[in-house]
Design an enzyme around this catalytic site. Structure first.
Site, PDB file in Angstrom:
ATOM      1  N   ILE A 619      36.065 -43.959 108.336  1.00  0.00           N
ATOM      2  CA  ILE A 619      35.898 -42.745 107.521  1.00  0.00           C
ATOM      3  C   ILE A 619      37.147 -42.417 106.720  1.00  0.00           C
ATOM      4  CG2 ILE A 619      34.174 -41.744 109.055  1.00  0.00           C
ATOM      5  CD1 ILE A 619      36.344 -40.072 110.346  1.00  0.00           C
ATOM      6  N   ALA A 621      41.707 -43.600 105.903  1.00  0.00           N
ATOM      7  CA  ALA A 621      42.884 -44.405 106.194  1.00  0.00           C
ATOM      8  C   ALA A 621      44.075 -43.482 106.376  1.00  0.00           C
ATOM      9  CB  ALA A 621      43.150 -45.407 105.079  1.00  0.00           C
ATOM     10  N   GLU A 623      48.512 -43.215 107.706  1.00  0.00           N
ATOM     11  CA  GLU A 623      49.787 -43.878 107.458  1.00  0.00           C
ATOM     12  C   GLU A 623      49.902 -45.157 108.260  1.00  0.00           C
ATOM     13  OE1 GLU A 623      54.569 -43.034 108.109  1.00  0.00           O
ATOM     14  OE2 GLU A 623      53.066 -41.617 108.820  1.00  0.00           O
ATOM     15  N   PHE A 624      49.353 -45.152 109.491  1.00  0.00           N
ATOM     16  CA  PHE A 624      49.541 -46.281 110.384  1.00  0.00           C
ATOM     17  C   PHE A 624      48.345 -47.225 110.415  1.00  0.00           C
ATOM     18  CE2 PHE A 624      52.236 -42.869 112.034  1.00  0.00           C
ATOM     19  CZ  PHE A 624      53.463 -43.508 112.121  1.00  0.00           C
ATOM     20  N   VAL A 627      41.164 -44.749 110.038  1.00  0.00           N
ATOM     21  CA  VAL A 627      40.602 -43.652 110.823  1.00  0.00           C
ATOM     22  C   VAL A 627      39.099 -43.880 110.899  1.00  0.00           C
ATOM     23  CG1 VAL A 627      40.333 -41.166 111.060  1.00  0.00           C
ATOM     24  CG2 VAL A 627      42.416 -42.096 110.044  1.00  0.00           C
ATOM     25  N   LYS A 645      42.010 -42.919 115.534  1.00  0.00           N
ATOM     26  CA  LYS A 645      43.089 -43.420 114.688  1.00  0.00           C
ATOM     27  C   LYS A 645      43.569 -44.737 115.281  1.00  0.00           C
ATOM     28  CE  LYS A 645      44.794 -38.925 113.091  1.00  0.00           C
ATOM     29  NZ  LYS A 645      45.978 -38.040 112.967  1.00  0.00           N
ATOM     30  N   ASP A 738      54.296 -28.886 108.371  1.00  0.00           N
ATOM     31  CA  ASP A 738      53.424 -29.383 107.289  1.00  0.00           C
ATOM     32  C   ASP A 738      52.077 -28.675 107.340  1.00  0.00           C
ATOM     33  OD1 ASP A 738      52.752 -30.911 105.068  1.00  0.00           O
ATOM     34  OD2 ASP A 738      51.915 -32.527 106.278  1.00  0.00           O
TER      35      ASP A 738
END
EC number: 2.7.10.1
Length: 976
Positions: A619, A621, A623-624, A627, A645, A738
């Site tokens: 569903i 993407a 940083e690592f 998803v 993730k 954030d």
């Protein structure tokens, strides 16, 4: 005549725009179709100049023609047709094809040559014309026109014929003759066609008009409604339309015809029957509709859908409403006997029948042996016996030691018309004064995340032994959601409970005399919690004390060493990112303080067997890595959707540590507005983090997708959830860093949850969320970050409050980008100059004021999250306050608001200046209308005056009265 001309003029545009139905022509005579002599009459007959001949037309067909070329132009030469019946036409058209010699091309002897001829007609009721009758002159003949040639023949020139069409009329007798008269013309009559025009049969506006002959400039024609249509309204006049003399229908019809019930319009001129499964209830232009639920039609053209067997409509239901059915039987009747008083409770039927008007009735039968009779009228029911909306009835006036049968019937709006007995459930009860003693001593023996073991003290019984126990439980505060469990022993295990939740539990015993009273509610919670069993309390206390001493020593040494090493390069303790533990409060522990980060993962995150997880689709993407959405099925627990993730292959140890750090952070939080960590998978590849699945995804994209679909109270509810989650984090001494709408996830119930804790330390730069690199390094999302965090990397809960204000603006603008297309540097400069975002369209003024409070330049002046939650709760309890919106400047874009300090109150020379100085200018008109037009009037204002003016918000009243007090103190310096 004037009316006719007006109708013609009015209809001209309609004819051009809608297109004309071609006029229909009826031919009375056509010489081109004759195959024998025409036998027309010629005069003078003694020396005739007209000569009948055979020739070929332009298509090569043989035709009969006449030609004449007299030498003497002083004599008239006539040619008359046979009798032509008019067939009801009031005027006809004559199409003449002929050739004409040019006089200059004739010999000199043709000095009196002409290049025209005359057309006459003569009317008669019978064919009585002869060689001498009527006389060959203009009267009795009627002249139609003098016909001239457009093309003349000359020797050696092109042979081209002329075609002229003239109108003959008015005609009133049964027929007529045409006569051609020439005097000195040399010509050939190639063909003559006589016809008239009529309006063809046509259907328009669901009206049918017959073929119509025009008898004047316009002829009114009467029509009828087409099949399956009828006039609407009170008018019964037939439809009418005008037929023009040229055979064209003129203007739109005057018609009230429309399709009957059961028929829908097609192409505006006919009505088509509704198909099976469709209906139309009334006369008009509406289309057929699909039958409502549980209904159908038995034939085409139905005006009403009939309910399927077993379904009905109540007498109060509209004819086009869905069909419903009676409800199923009530479930799980629970009773409680107190002497001769019985309390009945039951669960809702499994099937409500598709209706919301569910009610219940209670019937009572008094049984002795096998004989049962209706209960006595002395028995009372509270709140009633018939049509009870709730699921609880108290029955009084029963006889002791007597058996009763109570029947609970479920009914709704269609029960009365269903002709079937209402579904019911019954229970047999024997009254007695010897009821069980109440249960006490309820306690929790053992607990896990989803189950609790409970036991209680066996009550003493004097006469009857205890047969079993009944336990009921519900989430604390939800008194209408009781669930019941029976047990023959004095203990029970409750399964499938929510983790970290408090439940209220009550128990009662049952003897041969019936159930006793429920015990007082006892609060019991599932893990994780801070309670320990009594048997381990002492050991736990000792271990905790030793652990605290060791931890305090380690912390003191670590802090001393850390401050010593960083004193020169980092004088501000806030910049270290460390969080001190409070007194007696559960606080966040930074996983990066662990020597082995994997230990933090093991402590705060639960390891899940990879076989329990099934990945369904990607569903997104991160940083690592990717998803995904998947399913988690732990044995003994309900299968749930989860978000997964994954860590992409080829990772370094640092990347793996950074990836799992988010799980170490998330695993420490347990709050309904914080994303819940299900667990991690580290024993196999790829490494995964499993969290609860949020169906609606990120808040910003969800709001943009549903722009304008939510009410202010719904949006405030979302904001309240976010603020509640941030309040929890701030109390845990955790700074998010954030906070933005993109990092808030929304589930199917519109519950908002704070997420993306990995980004609180590792922020990446991308095109949609540009960041600013500070001099100290690290990426910062400028548009959401407080000015002190941008300038000095000073991240605190107060900087999270600033970010929350931006999130509020995003929510109320339905996902608009903060500061629009301004560059990052422009945003920084504007904030430094005390400019702030304006209120989004239709934003309640109270919410924008809360945003401005969050954007105070001094971080100590910003509200705490606990105050924000309280403010939002007040707005939710007072929805009327959300109807007051701020003023939005006109123009293509909204400029930033100047938040620089207002002038001193002593400089205010008018009420308007004073209100602007305290930022209450929204009440300017109300103050003026109430008579407070001068500063000296303001100093005597009271709370009652403010309510009369319309200032109902407590915060605004306090702000205004505080300013009034200041005015009183400094009254001598005010300029009036």
């Amino acid at each position: 005549m004037d009316r006719v001309c007006w109708i013609m003029a009015l209809s001209w545009f309609w004819m051009v725009s809608t297109g004309l139905v071609s006029a229909e022509e009826e031919v009375l005579m056509n010489t081109k179709l004759e195959t024998s002599d025409l036998r027309w009459t010629i005069y003078p007959s003694g020396d005739p100049e007209w000569e009948e001949m055979s020739g070929l037309d332009e298509e090569g067909n043989s035709v009969r023609t006449f030609q004449v070329c007299p030498m003497d132009s002083s004599v008239s030469h006539w040619l008359r047709t046979r009798f032509i019946p008019r067939h009801g036409a009031s005027q006809v058209y004559v199409e003449i094809r002929f050739t004409m010699m040019e006089c200059s091309a004739m010999p000199a002897s043709f000095r009196t040559c002409k290049e025209t001829f005359n057309l006459y007609y003569y009317q008669s009721d019978e064919d009585t014309a002869s060689a001498t009758h009527p006389a060959w002159m203009e009267n009795p003949y009627s002249k139609v026109d003098t016909v001239a040639a457009d093309f003349l023949l000359r020797r050696g020139g092109e042979r081209k014929s002329n075609v002229k069409t003239v109108r003959v009329g008015p005609l009133s007798k049964k027929g007529f003759y045409l006569a051609f008269q020439t005097q000195g013309a040399c010509m050939a009559l190639l063909s003559v066609r006589v016809f008239f025009k009529k309006c063809p049969a046509v259907s328009r506006a669901f009206s049918s008009f017959p073929e119509t002959l025009p008898h004047s400039l316009v002829q009114q024609a009467e029509g009828v409604c087409v099949d399956n249509s009828a006039p609407t309204g009170q008018s019964t006049a037939p439809p009418t339309m005008f037929c023009g003399e040229d055979g064209q229908w003129v203007g739109p019809p005057s018609s009230t015809c429309a399709c009957k019930p059961g028929y829908e319009p097609v192409d505006s001129d006919r009505c088509r029957a509704c198909g099976l499964g469709q209906y139309k209830a009334s006369v008009g232009g509406s289309l057929c509709r699909v039958c409502p639920d549980n209904s159908n039609t038995h034939f085409a053209g139905s005006s009403l859908c009939v309910c399927r067997p077993g379904y009905h409509r109540a007498t109060s239901d509209l004819p086009d409403s869905a069909c419903t059915k009676p409800p199923s039987a009530p479930r799980s009747i629970i009773y409680q006997i107190n002497d001769t008083v019985v309390t009945l409770e039951w669960s809702e039927p499994l099937d409500r029948g598709g209706r919301s008007d569910l009610s219940y009735s209670v019937e009572c039968m008094h049984c002795r042996g096998s004989l049962c009779v209706q209960c006595a009228d002395s028995i009372t029911y509270r709140p009633g016996q018939m049509g009870v909306p709730g699921r609880r009835v108290i029955i009084r006036g029963l006889l002791p030691h007597t058996t009763y049968t109570f029947t609970v019937l479920a009914q709704n709006g269609v029960s009365a018309v269903s002709h079937t007995s209402p579904a019911s459930s019954s229970v047999n009860i024997t009254t007695s004064r010897d009821v069980a003693v109440p249960v006490s001593g309820i306690r929790r023996i053992k607990a896990s995340e989803s189950s609790v073991s409970i036991s209680w003290t066996v009550p003493p019984q004097t006469q009857h032994s205890i047969q079993d126990y009944q336990l009921r439980y519900s989430l604390k505060g939800q008194d209408d959601g009781w669930q019941y469990v029976s047990s023959r022993s004095s203990s029970v295990v409750l399964n499938d409970l929510s983790r970290a939740s408090q439940y209220q539990v009550q128990v009662r015993a049952r003897t041969a005399a019936g159930y006793g009273h429920f015990s007082s509610a006892v609060s019991i919670s599932t893990l994780p919690d801070d309670e320990e069993s009594p048997s381990r309390l002492m050991l736990t206390g000792v271990l905790v004390a030793i652990g605290l001493l060791i931890l305090i020593a380690v912390v003191i040494v670590a802090v001393f060493c850390f401050r010593r090493s960083t004193r020169r390069r980092d004088p501000d303790p806030d910049k270290s990112g460390q969080f001190l533990m409070g007194q007696g409060i559960k606080v966040y522990i930074d996983p990066f303080t662990y020597e082995d980060p994997n230990e933090a993962v093991r402590e705060f995150a639960k390891e899940i067997d990879v076989s329990f997880v099934k990945i369904e689709e990607v569903i997104g993407a991160g940083e690592f890595g990717e998803v995904c959405r998947g399913r988690l099925k732990v044995p003994g627990k309900k299968e749930n959707y989860v978000a997964i993730k994954t860590l992409k292959g080829g990772y370094t140890d640092k990347q793996r540590r950074d990836f799992l750090s988010e799980a170490s952070i998330m695993g420490q939080f347990q709050h309904p507005n914080i994303i819940h960590l299900e667990g991690v998978i580290t024993a196999s590849c790829p490494v995964m983090i499993l969290t609860e699945y949020m169906e609606n995804g990120a808040l910003d994209s969800f709001l943009r997708l549903n722009d304008g679909q939510f009410t202010p109270i719904q949006l405030v509810g979302m904001l309240r959830g976010i603020a509640s989650g941030m309040k929890y984090l701030s109390e845990m001494s955790f700074v998010h860093r954030d906070l933005a709408a993109r990092n808030i996830l929304v589930n199917s119930n519109l519950v908002c949850k704070v997420s993306d804790f990995g980004l609180s330390r590792f922020l990446t730069e991308n095109s949609s969320d540009p960041t600013y690199t500070s001099s100290l390094g690290g990426k910062i999302p400028i548009r959401w970050t407080a000015p002190e965090a941008i300038a000095f990397r000073k991240f605190t809960s107060a900087s999270d409050v600033w970010s929350y204000g931006i999130v509020m603006w995003e929510v109320m603008s339905f996902g608009e980008r903060p500061y629009w297309d301004m560059s990052n540097q422009d945003v920084i400069n504007a904030i430094e100059q005390d400019y702030r975002l304006p209120p989004p369209p239709e934003c309640p003024a109270s919410l924008h004021q809360l945003m401005l409070d969050c954007w105070q330049k001094e971080r100590s002046s910003r509200p705490r999250f606990c105050a924000i939650v309280s403010a939002l709760d007040r707005l939710i309890r007072n929805p009327a306050s959300l109807k007051i919106t701020g003023r939005i400047p006109d123009g293509p874009s909204h400029p930033l608001l100047d938040q620089r300090a207002p002038p001193p109150l002593s400089h205010c020379s008018s009420v308007a200046d004073w209100l602007r100085a305290i930022k209450m200018e929204r009440y300017e008109d109300a103050f003026m209308q109430a008579g407070f037009t001068a500063i000296q009037h303001i100093t005597h204002i009271s709370t009652e005056d403010l309510l009369r003016i319309g200032v109902t918000l407590a915060g605004h009243q306090k702000k205004i009265l505080s300013s009034v007090q200041t005015l009183r103190i400094h009254g001598g310096s005010l300029r009036y």
